[in-house]
Write a protein that holds these residues in place. Structure first.
Motif, PDB file in Angstrom:
ATOM      1  N   UNK A   1      15.760  -3.608  -6.282  1.00 21.54           N
ATOM      2  CA  UNK A   1      14.807  -4.721  -5.876  1.00 21.54           C
ATOM      3  C   UNK A   1      14.794  -4.653  -4.369  1.00 21.54           C
ATOM      4  N   UNK A   2      13.498  -5.001  -4.000  1.00 24.92           N
ATOM      5  CA  UNK A   2      13.461  -5.037  -2.255  1.00 24.92           C
ATOM      6  C   UNK A   2      12.953  -6.439  -1.902  1.00 24.92           C
ATOM      7  N   UNK A   3      13.494  -6.933  -0.850  1.00 28.05           N
ATOM      8  CA  UNK A   3      12.878  -8.094  -0.370  1.00 28.05           C
ATOM      9  C   UNK A   3      12.650  -8.085   1.358  1.00 28.05           C
ATOM     10  N   UNK A   4      11.514  -8.606   1.801  1.00 28.54           N
ATOM     11  CA  UNK A   4      11.473  -8.528   3.119  1.00 28.54           C
ATOM     12  C   UNK A   4      10.176  -9.199   3.601  1.00 28.54           C
ATOM     13  N   UNK A   5      10.191  -9.186   4.929  1.00 27.57           N
ATOM     14  CA  UNK A   5       9.099  -9.894   5.759  1.00 27.57           C
ATOM     15  C   UNK A   5       8.248  -8.625   6.056  1.00 27.57           C
ATOM     16  N   UNK A   6       6.918  -8.295   5.594  1.00 28.06           N
ATOM     17  CA  UNK A   6       5.928  -7.268   5.631  1.00 28.06           C
ATOM     18  C   UNK A   6       5.018  -7.359   6.995  1.00 28.06           C
ATOM     19  N   UNK A   7       5.271  -8.743   7.399  1.00 27.02           N
ATOM     20  CA  UNK A   7       4.317  -9.030   8.700  1.00 27.02           C
ATOM     21  C   UNK A   7       2.923  -8.673   8.353  1.00 27.02           C
ATOM     22  N   UNK A   8       2.431  -8.825   7.208  1.00 31.21           N
ATOM     23  CA  UNK A   8       0.974  -8.813   7.007  1.00 31.21           C
ATOM     24  C   UNK A   8       0.764  -9.297   5.429  1.00 31.21           C
ATOM     25  N   UNK A   9      -0.679  -9.932   5.253  1.00 33.25           N
ATOM     26  CA  UNK A   9      -0.550 -10.531   3.845  1.00 33.25           C
ATOM     27  C   UNK A   9      -0.764  -9.551   2.883  1.00 33.25           C
ATOM     28  N   UNK A  10      -0.909  -9.979   1.404  1.00 36.27           N
ATOM     29  CA  UNK A  10      -0.887  -9.252   0.503  1.00 36.27           C
ATOM     30  C   UNK A  10      -2.394  -8.517   0.444  1.00 36.27           C
ATOM     31  N   UNK A  11      -2.395  -7.153   0.067  1.00 40.06           N
ATOM     32  CA  UNK A  11      -3.683  -6.346   0.263  1.00 40.06           C
ATOM     33  C   UNK A  11      -3.697  -5.290   1.367  1.00 40.06           C
ATOM     34  N   UNK A  12      -2.764  -5.673   2.408  1.00 36.66           N
ATOM     35  CA  UNK A  12      -2.817  -4.766   3.481  1.00 36.66           C
ATOM     36  C   UNK A  12      -2.436  -3.403   3.011  1.00 36.66           C
ATOM     37  N   UNK A  13      -2.341  -2.452   4.100  1.00 37.03           N
ATOM     38  CA  UNK A  13      -1.991  -1.092   3.673  1.00 37.03           C
ATOM     39  C   UNK A  13      -0.637  -0.874   3.682  1.00 37.03           C
ATOM     40  N   UNK A  14       0.184  -1.544   4.566  1.00 35.91           N
ATOM     41  CA  UNK A  14       1.991  -1.377   4.224  1.00 35.91           C
ATOM     42  C   UNK A  14       2.126  -2.192   3.173  1.00 35.91           C
ATOM     43  N   UNK A  15       1.783  -3.367   2.749  1.00 31.44           N
ATOM     44  CA  UNK A  15       2.002  -4.010   1.456  1.00 31.44           C
ATOM     45  C   UNK A  15       1.692  -3.298   0.323  1.00 31.44           C
ATOM     46  N   UNK A  16       0.620  -2.665   0.293  1.00 34.49           N
ATOM     47  CA  UNK A  16       0.150  -1.886  -0.823  1.00 34.49           C
ATOM     48  C   UNK A  16       0.928  -0.758  -1.140  1.00 34.49           C
ATOM     49  N   UNK A  17       1.531  -0.182   0.042  1.00 36.90           N
ATOM     50  CA  UNK A  17       2.380   1.048  -0.077  1.00 36.90           C
ATOM     51  C   UNK A  17       3.646   0.904  -0.721  1.00 36.90           C
ATOM     52  N   UNK A  18       4.348  -0.486  -0.080  1.00 40.58           N
ATOM     53  CA  UNK A  18       5.550  -0.887  -0.628  1.00 40.58           C
ATOM     54  C   UNK A  18       5.577  -1.118  -2.332  1.00 40.58           C
ATOM     55  N   UNK A  19       4.329  -1.800  -2.690  1.00 36.47           N
ATOM     56  CA  UNK A  19       4.370  -2.549  -4.044  1.00 36.47           C
ATOM     57  C   UNK A  19       4.047  -1.303  -5.040  1.00 36.47           C
TER      58      UNK A  19
END
Length: 224
Positions: free
Chosen positions: A143-161
């Motif tokens: 399980x991972x939790x954090x502040x991704x500093x971008x909204x869902x749909x962003x490049x980093x968000x998609x990568x982690x998800x």
């Protein structure tokens, strides 16, 4: 089945109402608190211990070695091992990293991870890619939790998800800023060995006073 309550919270460097913060976390009663912007400088060990005591939790891992990412547990969760990673430093930016803790509850073992990605859109994807690499090396349920500093749909968000379940499901309630929330920067992701039972963004007078982010909480179930 093992049930686990996970809270993710950016503490805003403990700049806000500490009493409201402690009260909000105690009321949420998490088994695991995965925190960002926790103590990471002078006397960080003592400050982290004081923070955990105020939350009625104990330190599982993180702190300065994880550059302010701190994982706390209650006494139901046993931290077996902990390790930390740091992302390459971009000149002129803050150094950031991630905390990992291998945990056991009853007969169930899993790994909890937490991170706070860069505010810089050019720097974030490389951090997310490195974090994902470390996450993919974990054999146990993750399980991972954090502040991704971008909204869902962003490049980093998609990568982690990728390959994980977003605990929020279709709940896109924003988590930042607490005074007039408009962005969903905070997230909890789990691998498919977890079942998400419930998710919430905790918006109360206490959490509005405690930080510039709202805490999020997820109730999870894990096969033994």
């Amino acid at each position: 089945m093992t049930k686990i309550r996970v809270l993710s919270y950016n503490l805003h460097g403990l700049k806000d109402d500490r009493r409201a913060l402690a009260s909000a976390v105690r009321e949420a009663a998490p088994d695991l608190a995965i925190l960002q912007e926790a103590p990471r400088r002078f006397r960080w060990r003592q400050k982290s211990a004081d923070l955990a005591r105020g939350f009625e939790l104990v330190i599982g891992g993180g702190g300065l070695p994880a550059l302010g990412n701190l994982i706390l547990t209650n006494l139901r969760v046993r931290a077996i091992t902990a390790w930390n990673v740091r992302y390459p430093l971009t000149p002129g930016r803050h150094m950031r990293g991630a905390a990992f803790v291998r945990c056991r509850v009853g007969r169930s073992t899993f790994v909890a991870a937490g991170s706070h990605l860069s505010t810089d859109a050019a720097e974030r994807p490389a951090q997310a890619a490195l974090l994902k690499q470390y996450m993919d090396e974990v054999a146990e349920p993750l399980l991972f939790a954090g502040d991704l500093n971008e909204n869902s749909g962003g490049a980093a968000w998609r990568m982690i998800a990728d390959g994980l379940t977003d605990a929020a499901g279709t709940d896109e309630r924003p988590t930042f800023p607490a005074t007039a929330a408009r962005d969903r920067l905070d997230a909890i992701f789990v691998d498919r060995r977890f079942t998400v039972l419930q998710y919430d963004v905790i918006d109360t007078p206490q959490t509005r006073a405690a930080s510039d982010h709202f805490p999020i909480v997820a109730d999870l179930e894990l096969d033994a």
